[in-house]
Scaffold this motif. Structure first.
Motif, mmCIF file in Angstrom:
data_model
loop_
_atom_site.group_PDB
_atom_site.id
_atom_site.type_symbol
_atom_site.label_atom_id
_atom_site.label_comp_id
_atom_site.label_asym_id
_atom_site.label_seq_id
_atom_site.Cartn_x
_atom_site.Cartn_y
_atom_site.Cartn_z
ATOM 1 N N CYS A 166 13.225 11.562 11.056
ATOM 2 C CA CYS A 166 14.512 12.259 10.926
ATOM 3 C C CYS A 166 14.275 13.756 11.096
ATOM 4 O O CYS A 166 13.143 14.208 11.243
ATOM 5 N N GLY A 167 15.354 14.522 11.055
ATOM 6 C CA GLY A 167 15.250 15.971 11.149
ATOM 7 C C GLY A 167 15.075 16.626 9.794
ATOM 8 O O GLY A 167 14.745 15.977 8.797
ATOM 9 N N ARG A 168 15.321 17.935 9.749
ATOM 10 C CA ARG A 168 15.132 18.742 8.540
ATOM 11 C C ARG A 168 16.453 19.382 8.131
ATOM 12 O O ARG A 168 17.346 19.592 8.943
ATOM 13 N N ASP A 169 16.535 19.748 6.855
ATOM 14 C CA ASP A 169 17.778 20.330 6.339
ATOM 15 C C ASP A 169 18.071 21.706 6.915
ATOM 16 O O ASP A 169 19.238 22.090 7.030
ATOM 17 N N ASP A 170 17.029 22.472 7.255
ATOM 18 C CA ASP A 170 17.310 23.783 7.851
ATOM 19 C C ASP A 170 17.945 23.606 9.229
ATOM 20 O O ASP A 170 18.798 24.407 9.638
ATOM 21 N N GLN A 171 17.566 22.541 9.944
ATOM 22 C CA GLN A 171 18.196 22.245 11.229
ATOM 23 C C GLN A 171 19.621 21.732 11.020
ATOM 24 O O GLN A 171 20.561 22.145 11.715
ATOM 25 N N GLN A 172 19.774 20.833 10.054
ATOM 26 C CA GLN A 172 21.075 20.234 9.771
ATOM 27 C C GLN A 172 22.064 21.273 9.238
ATOM 28 O O GLN A 172 23.240 21.295 9.642
ATOM 29 N N GLY A 173 21.584 22.138 8.351
ATOM 30 C CA GLY A 173 22.437 23.177 7.792
ATOM 31 C C GLY A 173 22.919 24.154 8.840
ATOM 32 O O GLY A 173 24.058 24.650 8.788
ATOM 33 N N GLU A 174 22.067 24.426 9.812
ATOM 34 C CA GLU A 174 22.434 25.348 10.895
ATOM 35 C C GLU A 174 23.560 24.761 11.742
ATOM 36 O O GLU A 174 24.502 25.457 12.111
ATOM 37 N N VAL A 175 23.469 23.464 12.031
ATOM 38 C CA VAL A 175 24.519 22.797 12.818
ATOM 39 C C VAL A 175 25.844 22.810 12.056
ATOM 40 O O VAL A 175 26.903 23.100 12.624
ATOM 41 N N ALA A 176 25.775 22.511 10.743
ATOM 42 C CA ALA A 176 26.987 22.513 9.920
ATOM 43 C C ALA A 176 27.615 23.902 9.882
ATOM 44 O O ALA A 176 28.835 24.060 10.029
ATOM 45 N N ALA A 177 26.770 24.931 9.705
ATOM 46 C CA ALA A 177 27.275 26.303 9.603
ATOM 47 C C ALA A 177 27.945 26.754 10.896
ATOM 48 O O ALA A 177 29.005 27.404 10.874
ATOM 49 N N LYS A 178 27.351 26.398 12.020
ATOM 50 C CA LYS A 178 27.927 26.794 13.302
ATOM 51 C C LYS A 178 29.273 26.104 13.525
ATOM 52 O O LYS A 178 30.202 26.707 14.067
ATOM 53 N N TYR A 179 29.362 24.845 13.106
ATOM 54 C CA TYR A 179 30.623 24.120 13.249
ATOM 55 C C TYR A 179 31.699 24.767 12.372
ATOM 56 O O TYR A 179 32.838 24.953 12.810
ATOM 57 N N ILE A 180 31.330 25.108 11.148
ATOM 58 C CA ILE A 180 32.290 25.734 10.235
ATOM 59 C C ILE A 180 32.757 27.072 10.797
ATOM 60 O O ILE A 180 33.957 27.389 10.787
#
Length: 375
Positions: free
Chosen positions: A141-155
């Motif tokens: 799986c991926g990492r939370d720093d990668q996942q958080g970045e995607v979420a932040a950009k979407y927001i």
């Protein structure tokens, strides 16, 4: 076996002697929350690993060695995860798929590292897991720093100028994901109107939901798992809050909608591309569907299957089932062909191809609410 003590050492020695006739077995453990509030995820890990074991054994095993699977129930608890790890050591397990929770995988990894055991987690996304400098820790799986970045950009793109509330469950995973998302938002100058931690296992989150309502939040970001996330979403609906929720991979089970109720519809979620739709997984998906009791290989099921595939291919490339030799091949950047796609690793054990996409929980024609990858 540094972690066992005298009693554990004697037990392990006895097991090794009694099992000498089966020295060629490839002893694999799968560890996760088999029981407890997140047992749905434990089932994903166990089912995915078992199916991979069955399929690989049917083709002759790994370098002629039959895979023997042992299941460890960590109940999502760090201390129990260490107990499971020590039991695996005593039982002669040399390869582990797990754990699910980052808070379990990280302490368990120290036991595995000291005892020469290769560990691939299909689900633990906290960066620390692979930042410890261990030779034996990998993910599918991926990492939370990668996942958080995607979420932040979407927001930032879809909720520009809106009020954002951030909640988390105070765990290694939940708080880590919430903080990673908040750090991503900060890059765009977005500061949450509410940042709050809640306790896992509670049934009444009305107090924090009231704070959320008072904050006027237009979006609520949840860092945590589906049992608490579902309850919070339901209690938001009870208080008349129509603002959507966004979360990460910790809610990727249909139980989220069962708990959240109608309010689950419209929830946003980050996760990898749906592996069930990957052409490489089509035969395995059909196997799950053809069972006498069909199983939906959602979320981390196929990530677990892929972990076993990686181990098998690493052993074949190394021409050895020695965990350290297998890990060397994995760190060398070779490509592994799996049901979730082609994978390769960096020197830390993280995927080079880790990618997150956005999903929305939507009502289907049969009335069921489930997560659908956004176009």
């Amino acid at each position: 076996m540094k972690t066992l003590g005298l009693t554990g050492f004697v037990l392990a020695a006895g097991l090794a002697f009694s099992g000498a006739a089966h020295a060629a077995d490839f002893k694999l453990g799968v560890a996760g929350p088999i029981t407890g509030s997140t047992a749905a995820f434990g089932a994903q890990l166990q089912q995915g690993t078992q199916q991979a074991v069955d399929d690989i054994n049917a083709k002759g095993g790994i370098l002629g060695n039959k895979i023997v699977l042992e299941v460890g129930d960590d109940q999502g608890d760090p201390k129990q995860a260490v107990s499971v790890a020590n039991k695996f050591v005593g039982d002669g397990v040399k390869y582990v798929v797990g754990d699910f929770n980052s808070g379990a995988s990280i302490p368990a990894s120290a036991v595995y590292n000291e005892n020469g055991i290769l560990q691939i987690t299909p689900a633990s996304t906290n960066p620390k897991f692979t930042e410890q400098g261990f030779w034996n820790t990998f993910r599918t799986c991926g990492r939370d720093d990668q996942q958080g970045e995607v979420a932040a950009k979407y927001i930032a793109a879809h909720f520009k100028g809106k009020k954002i509330a951030i909640l988390h469950d105070k765990t290694t995973y939940g708080k880590g994901l919430a903080d990673a998302t908040m750090a991503g938002l900060a890059k765009d100058g977005i500061k949450p109107v509410l940042y709050e931690g809640v306790n896992t296992g509670e049934k009444d989150y009305s107090a924090v939901v009231s704070k959320m309502k008072a904050s006027g939040a237009d979006l609520v970001y949840w860092g945590g798992l589906h049992p608490e996330g579902g309850l919070i979403r339901r209690q938001m609906t009870d208080q008349g809050i129509k603002s959507p929720m966004m979360s990460g991979d910790g809610i990727t089970d249909n139980e989220f909608a069962s708990i959240a109720g109608p309010g689950a519809e419209g929830t946003l979620m980050t996760f990898g591309a749906d592996a069930r739709k990957n052409p490489a997984a089509s035969a395995v998906v059909k196997e799950f569907a053809a069972r006498s009791t069909p199983f939906d290989p959602q979320a981390y099921t196929l990530y677990s299957y892929a972990a076993v595939q990686v181990m098998a291919q690493a052993a074949e490339a190394a021409k050895s089932v020695d965990p350290k030799k297998m890990a060397e091949k994995m760190h060398d950047g070779m490509t592994f062909h799996t049901v979730i796609g082609d994978l390769s690793y960096d020197k830390k054990g993280d995927l080079k191809q880790a990618g997150y996409v956005m999903y929305t929980w939507k009502k289907q024609p049969d009335g069921k609410i489930t997560y659908i990858e956004n176009d």
